[in-house]
Design a protein around this motif. Structure first.
Motif, short mmCIF file in Angstrom:
data_model
loop_
_atom_site.label_atom_id
_atom_site.label_comp_id
_atom_site.label_asym_id
_atom_site.label_seq_id
_atom_site.Cartn_x
_atom_site.Cartn_y
_atom_site.Cartn_z
N VAL A 384 -21.60 -29.57 -11.13
CA VAL A 384 -22.99 -29.98 -10.90
C VAL A 384 -23.22 -31.40 -11.39
O VAL A 384 -23.81 -32.24 -10.69
CB VAL A 384 -23.97 -29.00 -11.59
N THR A 385 -22.76 -31.71 -12.59
CA THR A 385 -22.94 -33.05 -13.15
C THR A 385 -22.26 -34.10 -12.27
O THR A 385 -22.79 -35.20 -12.09
CB THR A 385 -22.37 -33.12 -14.57
N ALA A 386 -21.10 -33.77 -11.73
CA ALA A 386 -20.37 -34.71 -10.88
C ALA A 386 -21.17 -35.06 -9.62
O ALA A 386 -21.21 -36.22 -9.20
CB ALA A 386 -19.02 -34.11 -10.49
N VAL A 387 -21.80 -34.06 -9.01
CA VAL A 387 -22.59 -34.30 -7.80
C VAL A 387 -23.81 -35.16 -8.12
O VAL A 387 -24.14 -36.11 -7.39
CB VAL A 387 -23.01 -32.97 -7.15
N ILE A 388 -24.50 -34.87 -9.21
CA ILE A 388 -25.66 -35.65 -9.61
C ILE A 388 -25.26 -37.10 -9.92
O ILE A 388 -25.94 -38.06 -9.53
CB ILE A 388 -26.36 -35.02 -10.84
N PHE A 389 -24.13 -37.26 -10.59
CA PHE A 389 -23.60 -38.60 -10.89
C PHE A 389 -23.34 -39.38 -9.60
O PHE A 389 -23.70 -40.55 -9.48
CB PHE A 389 -22.31 -38.47 -11.71
N GLY A 390 -22.71 -38.71 -8.63
CA GLY A 390 -22.41 -39.38 -7.37
C GLY A 390 -23.66 -39.82 -6.63
O GLY A 390 -23.73 -40.95 -6.12
N GLY A 391 -24.68 -38.96 -6.58
CA GLY A 391 -25.93 -39.34 -5.93
C GLY A 391 -26.61 -40.50 -6.62
O GLY A 391 -27.15 -41.41 -5.97
N SER A 392 -26.58 -40.51 -7.95
CA SER A 392 -27.21 -41.60 -8.73
C SER A 392 -26.50 -42.93 -8.47
O SER A 392 -27.14 -43.97 -8.33
CB SER A 392 -27.17 -41.26 -10.22
N MET A 393 -25.17 -42.89 -8.40
CA MET A 393 -24.41 -44.11 -8.12
C MET A 393 -24.71 -44.64 -6.72
O MET A 393 -24.71 -45.86 -6.49
CB MET A 393 -22.92 -43.84 -8.28
N THR A 394 -24.98 -43.75 -5.78
CA THR A 394 -25.36 -44.17 -4.43
C THR A 394 -26.67 -44.95 -4.46
O THR A 394 -26.80 -45.99 -3.82
CB THR A 394 -25.50 -42.94 -3.51
N LEU A 395 -27.65 -44.47 -5.22
CA LEU A 395 -28.93 -45.17 -5.34
C LEU A 395 -28.74 -46.55 -5.94
O LEU A 395 -29.34 -47.54 -5.46
CB LEU A 395 -29.90 -44.34 -6.20
N ILE A 396 -27.94 -46.65 -6.98
CA ILE A 396 -27.68 -47.94 -7.61
C ILE A 396 -27.02 -48.91 -6.63
O ILE A 396 -27.36 -50.10 -6.57
CB ILE A 396 -26.81 -47.75 -8.87
N THR A 397 -26.08 -48.39 -5.83
CA THR A 397 -25.38 -49.22 -4.84
C THR A 397 -26.34 -49.79 -3.81
O THR A 397 -26.26 -50.98 -3.45
CB THR A 397 -24.29 -48.40 -4.13
N VAL A 398 -27.26 -48.97 -3.31
CA VAL A 398 -28.22 -49.42 -2.29
C VAL A 398 -29.11 -50.53 -2.85
O VAL A 398 -29.31 -51.57 -2.21
CB VAL A 398 -29.08 -48.25 -1.80
N VAL A 399 -29.65 -50.33 -4.03
CA VAL A 399 -30.55 -51.32 -4.64
C VAL A 399 -29.80 -52.63 -4.87
O VAL A 399 -30.32 -53.73 -4.57
CB VAL A 399 -31.12 -50.78 -5.96
N SER A 400 -28.56 -52.54 -5.35
CA SER A 400 -27.78 -53.75 -5.62
C SER A 400 -27.44 -54.51 -4.34
O SER A 400 -27.57 -55.73 -4.28
CB SER A 400 -26.48 -53.38 -6.35
N THR A 401 -27.02 -53.78 -3.32
CA THR A 401 -26.67 -54.41 -2.04
C THR A 401 -27.87 -55.07 -1.40
O THR A 401 -27.78 -56.20 -0.88
CB THR A 401 -26.05 -53.38 -1.08
N GLY A 402 -29.00 -54.38 -1.41
CA GLY A 402 -30.21 -54.96 -0.83
C GLY A 402 -30.64 -56.23 -1.53
O GLY A 402 -31.11 -57.18 -0.90
N ALA A 403 -30.46 -56.28 -2.86
CA ALA A 403 -30.85 -57.46 -3.63
C ALA A 403 -29.89 -58.63 -3.40
O ALA A 403 -30.31 -59.79 -3.33
CB ALA A 403 -30.90 -57.12 -5.11
N LEU A 404 -28.60 -58.33 -3.26
CA LEU A 404 -27.59 -59.39 -3.15
C LEU A 404 -27.43 -59.93 -1.73
O LEU A 404 -26.94 -61.05 -1.56
CB LEU A 404 -26.24 -58.86 -3.64
N LEU A 405 -27.80 -59.14 -0.71
CA LEU A 405 -27.59 -59.56 0.68
C LEU A 405 -28.91 -59.56 1.46
O LEU A 405 -29.20 -58.62 2.21
CB LEU A 405 -26.58 -58.65 1.37
N PRO A 406 -29.73 -60.58 1.29
CA PRO A 406 -30.99 -60.63 2.04
C PRO A 406 -30.79 -60.67 3.55
O PRO A 406 -31.64 -60.19 4.30
CB PRO A 406 -31.65 -61.92 1.53
N SER A 407 -29.65 -61.23 4.01
CA SER A 407 -29.39 -61.27 5.46
C SER A 407 -29.23 -59.87 6.03
O SER A 407 -29.60 -59.62 7.18
CB SER A 407 -28.13 -62.09 5.75
N LEU A 408 -28.69 -58.94 5.24
CA LEU A 408 -28.56 -57.56 5.69
C LEU A 408 -29.93 -56.89 5.71
O LEU A 408 -30.24 -56.13 6.64
CB LEU A 408 -27.61 -56.79 4.77
#
Length: 424
Positions: A384-408
């Motif tokens: 259970v903890t592994a799945v929650i960890f994976g989903g949380s890392m996905t959220l962090i990835t989206v926020v970071s990518t959106g901030a770093l790549l305005p062209s995207l």
């Protein structure tokens, strides 16, 4: 100027493309069913979630290692003939798995011998997969005009999801009805259907003008193109990390057998739920294209995907888990359509094999690498903890990518379509 009406069936008006869809469905169905059956068999043998991660690792090692070389080969060779060879290779592997799950064949083999043989065949499947992805991507572009690439990408993705829906669902029920062994026999039969169907498509021209180009020069050119095209690089990176950390489906045998306790039939429902959601969005998008504000839609879809994975991880109710996976499929389907459209519209014809190979390294193989990550974190943290960890890392990835790549973020694919229409 009068605005052209969207034709949701534009790509289906081409006979060869319809045959291509049949081939793709048969292969995706066979591959996804085989993966689910083998997951179930391996976990039944070991009762260790880490063994599910090993399955993913065995496929991802050759898929990543050979991806760039495969892309070079695809750009140099005739696509239809190469795809026939790939399907033949898959058929041989499926037949091998059919034999290794037959009690009369393995006799008194030890469990470790059976397990390692399965891993070896999965490894060989990764070799085949490294060539299948770029070949299908390149053949796709030769069957329809560029101006209907988005519509064709939608139908192609829909068929992919349809196979991903039916394959796992049938696998779950087949394991219960006819057992693992005869389920693998059915997978083998489907691969033969794909092979025979593909023979109905004639050979296609090789568009690469640099036939015989040295391998390393060719690979360097492909990598330079991807890493210098920020839109493509951003879309691939975003999807790679989302799939890598959101690979909860790899742990579904654990949830079905030990947490939700729903057996093989419940396992089939859980495994099919994401693909059902994706399939619905695929057909919907044929009528309502996703080209406008595609960047924001891509980021929003993957963020929502991460939220769904977290919900699935915390759920202890079967139907809440099914709904969470269903919604994850909807968001993943949106992401897939936009990413495929970006790749088709922004990749030159002579580089499709190499770009598709990089795509398979970033995204296709991250499914298996995600399975390994999920299996490893489940062993270290608990399922259970592994799945929650994976989903949380996905959220962090989206926020970071959106901030770093305005062209995207600001990407709008309508301009690309208008340019292709003017050229044609």
């Amino acid at each position: 100027m009068e605005k052209k009406k969207n034709d949701p069936y534009a790509a289906l008006r081409f006979r060869e493309f319809n045959i291509f869809l049949l081939v793709r469905f048969a292969m995706v169905f066979a591959w996804s069913m085989q993966f689910v059956v083998i997951e179930w068999q391996v976990y039944s043998i070991t009762k260790d979630p880490f063994s599910l991660g090993i399955i993913g690792l065995m496929e991802v090692i050759p898929a990543v290692s050979l991806a760039l070389f495969a892309g070079h080969v695809v750009d140099q060779k005739e696509k239809k003939g190469l795809l026939l060879k790939c399907i033949l290779g898959f058929s041989v592997i499926s037949f091998g798995l059919f034999l290794i799950t037959w009690p009369e064949v393995i006799g008194d083999w030890s469990q470790n011998t059976v397990l390692y043989t399965i891993y070896a065949l999965v490894f060989l499947g990764g070799v085949v997969r490294s060539f299948i992805g770029p070949t299908i991507f390149s053949l796709f572009s030769l069957l329809v005009p560029k101006k209907i690439y988005p519509n064709a990408a939608t139908w192609s993705s829909s068929v992919w999801q349809m196979g991903a829906v039916v394959g796992p669902a049938i696998a779950g029920f087949a394991i219960n009805w006819i057992g693992v062994h005869w389920s693998m026999c059915f997978v083998f039969a489907c691969s033969l259907v794909a092979f025979l169907s593909l023979t109905q498509i004639p050979k296609k021209p090789i568009l690469n003008t640099k036939i015989g180009e040295p391998v390393f020069k060719s690979l360097k050119e492909g990598l330079n193109f991807v890493f210098s095209t920020k839109i493509i690089l951003g879309a691939l990176t975003l999807d790679m990390f989302a799939v890598l950390f959101g690979g909860a489906v790899a742990l579904l045998p654990v949830f079905a057998q030990d947490i939700l306790k729903v057996g093989p039939e419940g396992f089939g429902v859980l495994r099919a739920a994401p693909a059902v959601g994706a399939l619905i969005i695929m057909f919907t998008s044929a009528y309502f294209p996703l080209n406008k504000n595609a960047g924001y839609k891509l980021l929003g879809a993957i963020f929502a995907f991460g939220c769904c994975i977290i919900l699935f991880g915390v759920s202890t109710w079967f139907w809440v888990s099914v709904i969470a996976l269903f919604l994850s499929g909807i968001t993943d389907g949106i992401s897939m359509i936009i990413r495929q459209t970006i790749l088709q519209l922004r990749t030159p014809d002579e580089m499709r094999g190499r770009v598709a190979s990089v795509n398979s390294m970033f995204v296709g193989s991250s499914n298996e690498l995600g399975a390994f990550e999920s299996g490893l974190t489940a062993k270290l943290m608990g399922t259970v903890t592994a799945v929650i960890f994976g989903g949380s890392m996905t959220l962090i990835t989206v926020v970071s990518t959106g901030a770093l790549l305005p062209s995207l973020r600001k990407l709008d694919l309508r301009k690309d379509l208008e340019e292709h229409e003017l050229k044609e």
